[in-house]
Design a protein around this motif. Sequence first.
Motif, PDB file in Angstrom:
ATOM      1  N   ASP A 145       0.825  -1.238   0.069  1.00 45.17           N
ATOM      2  CA  ASP A 145      -0.080  -0.219  -0.091  1.00 45.17           C
ATOM      3  C   ASP A 145       0.802   1.281   0.159  1.00 45.17           C
ATOM      4  OD1 ASP A 145      -2.718  -1.177   2.126  1.00 45.17           O
ATOM      5  OD2 ASP A 145      -2.147  -1.547   0.152  1.00 45.17           O
ATOM      6  N   MET A 146       0.373   2.308  -0.755  1.00 45.34           N
ATOM      7  CA  MET A 146       1.175   3.543  -0.752  1.00 45.34           C
ATOM      8  C   MET A 146       0.068   4.342   0.024  1.00 45.34           C
ATOM      9  SD  MET A 146       2.084   4.660  -4.684  1.00 45.34           S
ATOM     10  CE  MET A 146       0.966   5.977  -4.292  1.00 45.34           C
ATOM     11  N   PRO A 184      -4.518   4.920   2.750  1.00 43.97           N
ATOM     12  CA  PRO A 184      -3.615   4.067   2.183  1.00 43.97           C
ATOM     13  C   PRO A 184      -4.228   4.005   0.410  1.00 43.97           C
ATOM     14  CG  PRO A 184      -4.724   3.008   3.437  1.00 43.97           C
ATOM     15  CD  PRO A 184      -5.099   4.375   3.661  1.00 43.97           C
ATOM     16  N   HIS A 185      -3.495   3.613  -0.407  1.00 43.64           N
ATOM     17  CA  HIS A 185      -3.875   3.173  -1.788  1.00 43.64           C
ATOM     18  C   HIS A 185      -2.938   2.219  -2.439  1.00 43.64           C
ATOM     19  CE1 HIS A 185      -5.309   4.052  -5.738  1.00 43.64           C
ATOM     20  NE2 HIS A 185      -4.219   4.163  -6.403  1.00 43.64           N
ATOM     21  N   ASN A 186      -3.854   1.424  -3.175  1.00 42.17           N
ATOM     22  CA  ASN A 186      -3.059   0.297  -3.535  1.00 42.17           C
ATOM     23  C   ASN A 186      -2.937   0.379  -5.056  1.00 42.17           C
ATOM     24  OD1 ASN A 186      -3.143  -2.714  -4.635  1.00 42.17           O
ATOM     25  ND2 ASN A 186      -2.336  -2.672  -2.597  1.00 42.17           N
TER      26      ASN A 186
END
Lengths: 263, 272
Positions: B46-47, B65-67
């Motif tokens: 995750d970013m 978070p963004h994946n």
Amino acid sequence: MFQPLHTGSLGLIMQQRNIDVIGNNVANVNTDGFKKSRYDFQDTLYTRMFNKVDNSEYMNLQRGTGTREYQTIKLFEQGAMRSTDRLLDVMLEGKGFFAVENSNPQAEDGSDTYLYTRTGNFYISMVEGSPYLVDANGSFVLNENMERIIVEDPANLAISPDGTLSVTNGEGITDILTKLAVVNFVNPAGMSSVGQNYYALTENTGEGIEPEANVRQGYLESSNVDYAQEVVRLIRAQRAYQIAARCVTTADQMLGVANQLRA
Amino acid sequence: MLRGYYTSATAMLAQSRRMDVITNNLVNVETAGFKSDTLVTRSFRDMLISRLNDPSVYQYSNVGPHNLGIHVDQVYTSFTQGSLDETLNPTDLALAGEGFYVIDYIPASAGQNEELNYEPETRYTRSGNFNVDANGYLVTPNGCFVQGQDGPVYVGTSDFSVSTDGTVYVNGEEAARLRVVKFEDNTVLRKAGDNTYTVYGATDENGELITAAEPEDIIPEIRQYFLETSNVDEARETVRMMETYRAYEVNQRMVTMFDESIRLTVNEIAKF
């Protein structure tokens, strides 16, 4: 090429070959002395899928590329005994083969001078004035010295379990003629089938060994094809064929989906 | 660029790889001793997305978070026992428990060319459909020797018997014992085609395999006159194939939709 399409198509082709072998078995369910074959599969080369994220080499990332023939093996189980009461019918009970002279040898090194068979319906044929023992195709049946056999009085012919041919005349005098050739090899499954119920030697056959067979006069060996077993194998092959066809269709649909990214 | 574009593209690629593995399982549904593979995918890490240029805050703050998508992680081979099929053939030896036969592998094409002097490689197999070669040794259909405790197994003819613990009897006398090995961790095995497995483990600085990948000899459970069928579950693989196809399709829709959004952005909104 899109791998699943290729893999699925290999599945179709190989199951077709499997069905061919099964079909040949079923077609020969009534052929005396016939030995059934079985088609086995193996998987093929695996390649490594690429994983850019984790360069650890130790993860298993293989994908297969389909299936292929492993072997088509001939199975030499004993066929059922069938009584015919005919003096010139013989069957082998056990491991071994009769030997006949090849009427049309092709090999230059003489390796196919003799052919071998389990089919024992023999006849008398007049060749150059003498009554020779021949098989249903007219090939000369051979004795233990690989010579042709002359039988003067077939109506009184007796064949003992070790293959000895003898004739007993009206006065009770028995005349021993010769002994039938009964041979066996290290790897009979390595012989090649050349048609007409004959087997020829190949480099995989190995050398001759002592046979372990009794000769039974008045009987014939039925085909060892088990019809029920072949039907079950056919059902499995058809199911596998359908599944492979489903793989091909789905792979094709996936390609179609990819094509529609930009309609 | 629209991040979602690439996320969906990674999903399409991963599903395509999964399809490769599923179709290989399905076409090997009749291969004796075949073990089913499953592809496991994993998300990228995750970013964290940060908020920039927002006048209402004095410093960066995290949105959440963004994946970025998924990738293929590993192929897991399932070594569950396949069912036993009675064949009445004396050279068919099924393994009815754990373990692998050990063979001296030479590729079928190399065996015919003696000048190549090919060194046999140790490989492992579950497929017990063996033959007898012209010299009386037990071999695989491709001509590779099957190892016994003392090297290649001489059986003389196809008239031998094998007891459950792997002892080979020729003419009533004990002639050899088949070698069957087990691995502590089956994940070191890699399929190599021809129904065989090789060992792929970590090596130390001398190029020697680290011990965890060494097999140990075990007392097997062998059934002569039987073959082990493949452990592929057609129903489960077919359902997985359908899932894979639908996942592929739905991600394709996402990519197309993103493409459409960009098209609108470029062509409609920016029209002047």
